[in-house]
Design an enzyme around this catalytic site. Structure first.
Site, short mmCIF file in Angstrom:
data_model
loop_
_atom_site.label_atom_id
_atom_site.label_comp_id
_atom_site.label_asym_id
_atom_site.label_seq_id
_atom_site.Cartn_x
_atom_site.Cartn_y
_atom_site.Cartn_z
N THR A 184 0.84 -1.19 0.00
CA THR A 184 0.00 0.00 0.00
C THR A 184 0.88 1.24 0.00
OG1 THR A 184 -1.62 1.30 1.21
CG2 THR A 184 -0.22 -0.13 2.54
N GLU A 215 -4.45 -2.70 5.07
CA GLU A 215 -3.96 -3.26 6.33
C GLU A 215 -5.04 -4.04 7.09
OE1 GLU A 215 -3.42 -0.25 5.20
OE2 GLU A 215 -1.48 0.56 5.81
N LYS A 274 -6.26 10.50 -2.45
CA LYS A 274 -6.80 9.30 -3.06
C LYS A 274 -7.66 9.68 -4.26
CE LYS A 274 -7.78 4.71 -1.76
NZ LYS A 274 -8.52 3.78 -0.96
N TRP A 306 -3.63 5.85 -4.79
CA TRP A 306 -2.95 6.80 -3.92
C TRP A 306 -1.99 7.70 -4.70
CZ3 TRP A 306 -4.93 7.64 0.56
CH2 TRP A 306 -5.51 6.60 1.29
P1 AMP Z 1 -6.46 1.36 0.79
O1 AMP Z 1 -5.50 0.80 1.76
O2 AMP Z 1 -5.83 1.75 -0.52
O3 AMP Z 1 -7.64 0.48 0.61
O4 AMP Z 1 -7.00 2.73 1.37
C1 AMP Z 1 -7.58 2.83 2.64
C2 AMP Z 1 -7.94 4.26 2.92
O5 AMP Z 1 -8.90 4.73 1.97
C3 AMP Z 1 -8.59 4.49 4.26
O6 AMP Z 1 -7.64 4.56 5.30
C4 AMP Z 1 -9.32 5.81 4.02
O7 AMP Z 1 -8.43 6.91 4.11
C5 AMP Z 1 -9.77 5.68 2.58
N1 AMP Z 1 -11.14 5.15 2.53
C6 AMP Z 1 -11.53 3.88 2.31
N2 AMP Z 1 -12.87 3.79 2.30
C7 AMP Z 1 -13.36 5.03 2.53
C8 AMP Z 1 -14.67 5.59 2.66
N3 AMP Z 1 -15.76 4.85 2.51
N4 AMP Z 1 -14.77 6.91 2.93
C9 AMP Z 1 -13.67 7.69 3.06
N5 AMP Z 1 -12.41 7.22 2.95
C10 AMP Z 1 -12.25 5.91 2.68
#
Ligand code: AMP
Length: 541
Positions: free
Chosen positions: A183, A329, A439, A444
């Site tokens: 990630t 994670e 994001k 990212w």
């Molecule tokens: P990833 O590890 O790439 O899946 O990203 C995870 C991160 O995406 C989380 O820690 C949040 O910052 C963001 N995220 C995931 N789902 C949501 C959601 N429904 N609303 C706002 N942010 C989200």
């Protein structure tokens, strides 16, 4: 103590055994570059999984070796998941959309011995191949008639070849490493999250429950979230586990027309993905007047889901949208927004407020919001603080890092980097992000890397990059610059300078020049203040 229950390990091999016995005739349908509609049964899939595992063993892959994949959602990627993990090696799924240098760094850091690459991604990998220090072989995911004119690469269908369909899977301990996903959602280099067989099985059980994704053998599941992104939110394991038919859209995940066609012809009932892909589908439906009548539920997460998307799905297509939240994670699901008893009695305004929240955690995920001193905040639906989580599907330490890092500073808890509050019913609402990243469309963008690139320009005294809300991409980067005294620089000159230094997707949507950037007491850029200042900033079309 004698007389206890059987101690059978929770492994991906056990999921495979169950699916083969219980739902051998259920289908997997995929789009690949060499076949617009590939179709076979789970029984056929797992026969090829065994052939592939025998081919990997013949090549010399051993337990705990890493095998990298750069692939879309299709049946060959599915076969790799089960063959590599089933033999005790580690399926390392890699995001092909990353900048080539980042892909090379990740492959080297993971010490991947082999790579399985979609032909569409091959041109990128061919360029970085000299930098890949540990990779002994590359296999292209296609058949002989679609192989590009490339040297020193294997063809997947030939690689499986005539290998035996019989195998005796090793008896794995459930704590054996199963798969790996990096990630970039934190600062610095990408970080590896290493899942165990046990965590994958538990995540499949927890996340398919009725008050989570509510998956069943009556579903036709189409993951529009990539299999290189946390195992398509676990659906690569949970959908087969419950006996659902699986529909895999291959490289066509952002294409509204293909998604509509798959939903209609394969009778998809359930799907999941980031907001951006649903906007593409809704846009196509609006323009074409076509229908998605079989679709019942869509889970939207990865970024905050706009109300307009939820409303349009429900009003125009009778599709129920569930907002969800999670992280790489966390395997990745943490919360899903499902109603509880009494929700139907709320006013429509209150119901809307509730539906916009990220949802409640299901069994297996504990969460708390904490204040600056680390004290847990009340669950009152308004006290926001850094969100921490724990559970058997949460990462205890990043792969190959010496000891727990800052995210694991409090023993037994993982600091998500999200800022949130929780209400008395347990509904989570993300209010901000403490980690310094953007994001965009589910991918990212590192603000720090962008800032460093901008600082490389001789006219720049200080650079800050923040996320600005965007209707299609959820967020896009805005570059804020302070110039050195006596220097001049235009927006176009800065963008031109960055174009050679960062991936196209990372280019800031706009550049603004200010006389001063706010700082914390310790001299760090006060991003929260900048984000507030530019919250209503209108990015150019
Ligand atoms: P990833 O590890 O790439 O899946 O990203 C995870 C991160 O995406 C989380 O820690 C949040 O910052 C963001 N995220 C995931 N789902 C949501 C959601 N429904 N609303 C706002 N942010 C989200």
């Amino acid at each position: 103590m004698h007389g206890l229950m059987m101690d059978l390990p929770l492994t991906v091999t056990a999921i495979m055994r169950h699916v083969e016995r219980a739902y051998p005739d259920e289908e997997i349908v995929s789009i690949t570059q060499d076949n617009p509609r590939h179709r076979y049964t789970y029984a056929q899939a797992f026969r090829r999984v065994r052939q592939l595992a025998n081919a990997l063993t013949a090549f010399g892959i051993r337990p705990s070796d890493r095998v990298g994949t750069l692939a879309w959602n299709d049946h060959r990627h599915f076969e790799l998941y089960y063959a590599v993990s089933g033999m005790g090696a580690i399926t390392h799924t890699i995001n092909p959309r990353l900048f080539p240098e980042q892909i090379a760094w990740i492959i080297n850091h993971a010490c991947d011995r082999m790579l399985f690459v979609d032909p569409l991604v091959w041109p990128v990998i061919e360029k970085i191949r000299p930098q890949l220090t540990q990779v002994e072989a590359i296999v292209l995911l296609t058949d002989a008639s679609h192989m590009p004119a490339a040297s020193n690469v294997y063809c997947y269908e030939k690689f499986i070849g005539e290998h035996q369909e019989d195998i005796s899977w090793p008896d794995l301990d459930e704590r054996t490493a199963c798969s790996l996903c990096y990630t970039s959602g934190t600062t610095g280099h990408p970080k590896g999250v290493l899942y165990s067989h046990r965590s994958q099985v538990l995540h499949s059980l927890f996340s398919s429950a009725v008050d989570a994704l509510a998956l069943s053998a009556r579903d036709v599941v189409m993951p529009v979230v990539p299999m290189f992104h946390v195992n398509a939110w676990g659906l690569s394991y949970s959908a087969p586990m419950v006996g659902a038919k699986l529909v895999l859209p291959g490289p066509k995940m952002g294409d509204g027309e293909t998604l509509q066609n798959l939903i209609e012809t394969e009778q998809v009932t359930f799907s999941a993905g980031v907001p951006t892909v649903w906007m593409a589908l809704l846009d196509f439906l609006r323009r074409s007047g076509k229908r998605i009548d079989s679709l019942q539920r869509v889970v939207i997460g990865g970024s905050a889901c706009p109300w307009s998307v939820m409303e349009e799905f429900e009003r125009e297509h009778n599709v129920h949208v569930h907002h969800a939240w999670g992280m790489t994670e966390m395997s990745p699901l943490g919360t899903v927004n499902q109603p509880i008893r009494g929700t139907d009695k709320l006013t429509s305004d209150d119901r809307k407020t509730l539906r916009m929240k990220q949802g409640r955690s299901f069994f297996g995920v504990e969460m708390k919001a904490v204040d600056e001193a680390g004290e847990e905040l009340p669950r009152d639906g308004k006290s926001s603080g850094v969100l921490k989580v724990r559970g058997p599907t949460v990462c205890a330490q990043y792969f190959q890092e010496d000891g727990p890092g800052p995210a694991h500073a409090e023993p037994g808890w993982f600091a998500t980097g999200d800022v949130a509050h929780i209400d008395s019913d347990g509904y989570l609402q993300i209010t901000d992000r403490a980690k310094d990243v953007i994001k965009s469309g589910g991918e990212w963008i590192s603000s720090i890397d962008l800032e460093n690139a901008a600082m490389g320009h001789p006219a720049v005294a200080e650079a800050a990059v923040i996320a600005v809300p965007h209707p299609k991409w959820s967020e896009r980067p805005l570059l804020v610059l302070v110039l050195r005294a006596g220097h001049a620089l235009t927006r176009e000159e800065m963008l031109e300078f960055l174009r050679e230094r960062v991936a196209k997707l990372w280019l800031p949507d706009d550049v603004v020049f200010v006389s001063e950037i706010p700082h914390t007491a310790t001299g760090k850029i006060l991003k929260s203040e900048l984000r507030k200042r530019f919250a209503d900033f209108k990015l150019p079309e």
